[in-house]
Design a protein around this motif. Structure first.
Motif, mmCIF file in Angstrom:
data_model
loop_
_atom_site.group_PDB
_atom_site.id
_atom_site.type_symbol
_atom_site.label_atom_id
_atom_site.label_comp_id
_atom_site.label_asym_id
_atom_site.label_seq_id
_atom_site.Cartn_x
_atom_site.Cartn_y
_atom_site.Cartn_z
ATOM 1 N N GLU A 112 26.994 15.156 25.970
ATOM 2 C CA GLU A 112 25.926 16.008 26.504
ATOM 3 C C GLU A 112 24.596 15.268 26.642
ATOM 4 O O GLU A 112 23.686 15.742 27.303
ATOM 5 N N LYS A 113 24.468 14.107 26.014
ATOM 6 C CA LYS A 113 23.269 13.274 26.141
ATOM 7 C C LYS A 113 23.706 11.891 26.588
ATOM 8 O O LYS A 113 23.436 10.891 25.929
ATOM 9 N N ASP A 114 24.366 11.821 27.733
ATOM 10 C CA ASP A 114 24.985 10.599 28.221
ATOM 11 C C ASP A 114 23.948 9.679 28.857
ATOM 12 O O ASP A 114 23.825 9.601 30.071
ATOM 13 N N SER A 115 23.192 9.003 27.993
ATOM 14 C CA SER A 115 22.152 8.101 28.447
ATOM 15 C C SER A 115 22.061 6.931 27.477
ATOM 16 O O SER A 115 22.189 7.113 26.266
ATOM 17 N N SER A 116 21.808 5.730 27.996
ATOM 18 C CA SER A 116 21.721 4.558 27.122
ATOM 19 C C SER A 116 20.544 4.652 26.163
ATOM 20 O O SER A 116 20.533 3.980 25.132
ATOM 21 N N THR A 117 19.560 5.498 26.459
ATOM 22 C CA THR A 117 18.428 5.661 25.542
ATOM 23 C C THR A 117 18.720 6.674 24.440
ATOM 24 O O THR A 117 17.914 6.857 23.540
ATOM 25 N N ASP A 134 29.339 -0.348 24.882
ATOM 26 C CA ASP A 134 29.071 1.075 25.096
ATOM 27 C C ASP A 134 28.630 1.333 26.536
ATOM 28 O O ASP A 134 29.107 2.261 27.190
ATOM 29 N N GLU A 135 27.753 0.495 27.035
ATOM 30 C CA GLU A 135 27.254 0.662 28.402
ATOM 31 C C GLU A 135 28.377 0.442 29.423
ATOM 32 O O GLU A 135 28.474 1.147 30.425
ATOM 33 N N TYR A 136 29.229 -0.541 29.181
ATOM 34 C CA TYR A 136 30.377 -0.791 30.046
ATOM 35 C C TYR A 136 31.288 0.440 30.080
ATOM 36 O O TYR A 136 31.692 0.907 31.150
ATOM 37 N N ALA A 137 31.599 0.982 28.898
ATOM 38 C CA ALA A 137 32.457 2.173 28.822
ATOM 39 C C ALA A 137 31.791 3.361 29.514
ATOM 40 O O ALA A 137 32.462 4.145 30.192
ATOM 41 N N ALA A 138 30.482 3.479 29.376
ATOM 42 C CA ALA A 138 29.760 4.568 30.033
ATOM 43 C C ALA A 138 29.884 4.471 31.547
ATOM 44 O O ALA A 138 30.013 5.483 32.238
ATOM 45 N N GLY A 139 29.874 3.250 32.056
ATOM 46 C CA GLY A 139 30.014 3.046 33.500
ATOM 47 C C GLY A 139 31.379 3.447 34.030
ATOM 48 O O GLY A 139 31.533 3.741 35.218
ATOM 49 N N LEU A 140 32.374 3.479 33.150
ATOM 50 C CA LEU A 140 33.723 3.886 33.553
ATOM 51 C C LEU A 140 33.893 5.396 33.555
ATOM 52 O O LEU A 140 34.860 5.910 34.103
ATOM 53 N N GLY A 141 32.969 6.102 32.904
ATOM 54 C CA GLY A 141 33.046 7.562 32.829
ATOM 55 C C GLY A 141 33.763 8.034 31.581
ATOM 56 O O GLY A 141 34.201 7.243 30.747
ATOM 57 N N TRP A 142 33.879 9.334 31.465
ATOM 58 C CA TRP A 142 34.488 9.956 30.295
ATOM 59 C C TRP A 142 35.976 10.195 30.513
ATOM 60 O O TRP A 142 36.493 10.003 31.611
#
Length: 189
Positions: free
Chosen positions: A163-168, A28-36
């Motif tokens: 809308e809450k794009d955070s690992s927490t 999930d974190e890897y995908a988040a680093g790539l953006g939406w």
């Protein structure tokens, strides 16, 4: 040839209890680093210790020869791109994993409705019509879903709202996306 990518947690990624949960959150974190607005991504999950022993050169390439403190015992390895335009269920039906792969994971972006809006879904819509209806709904939420399964039947999911794009703010649980988990588990049948 497979595109291989070692997925490492970022400093903000919370520690998870099980290796499968950790692997799911790392992806999930890897995908988040790539953006939406990215296509679906498929990962093989391999046992890290076995990979180091049987493929030391590959393990070194993936950065697995460094200190293991805090690392997962599962290593996600990104596979070739999921073909665009191919329905996910049809694509997953074409996959067969070698014995060295102990699990797999998929990350995909979707639109979802809150439970309060589900009662207003019109009946009798085709999949295409339903997708269009959801896309136009004022309460829709863009989400990134990561689902991971192991050969032994273990499952984990991570759901991140755009809308809450955070690992927490990532919701996790084994039963969040049961249909996708079933489809991934079927790749081991």
């Amino acid at each position: 040839m497979l595109s291989m990518s070692n997925v490492s947690p970022s400093p903000g990624t919370p520690m998870a209890a099980s290796p499968l949960t950790r692997a799911c959150l790392e992806i999930d974190e890897y995908a988040a680093g790539l953006g939406w607005d990215k296509p679906a991504r498929l990962f093989a999950l391999v046992d890290t210790a076995r990979l180091k022993k049987q493929e030391p050169r590959l393990a070194s390439q993936l950065g697995l020869d460094t200190d293991d403190a805090g690392k997962s015992s599962l290593t996600p390895i990104e596979q070739d791109t999921v073909p665009s335009g191919t329905p996910l269920d049809k694509f997953l039906g074409t996959i067969a994993w070698p014995d060295a792969v102990v699990g797999c994971a998929l990350t995909v972006e979707r639109l979802m409705l809150p439970p309060s809006a589900e009662a207003s879904v019109p009946e009798g819509l085709s999949d295409k019509q339903l997708s269009k209806w959801v896309a136009g709904h004022p309460e829709r939420q863009e989400v990134r879903i990561t689902v991971a399964v192991l050969r032994d039947g273990s499952r984990e999911s991570a759901v991140r709202l755009r809308e809450k794009d955070s690992s927490t703010e990532v919701l996790t649980g084994g039963g969040l996306v049961p249909g996708l988990a079933e489809a991934l588990a079927a790749t081991f049948a």
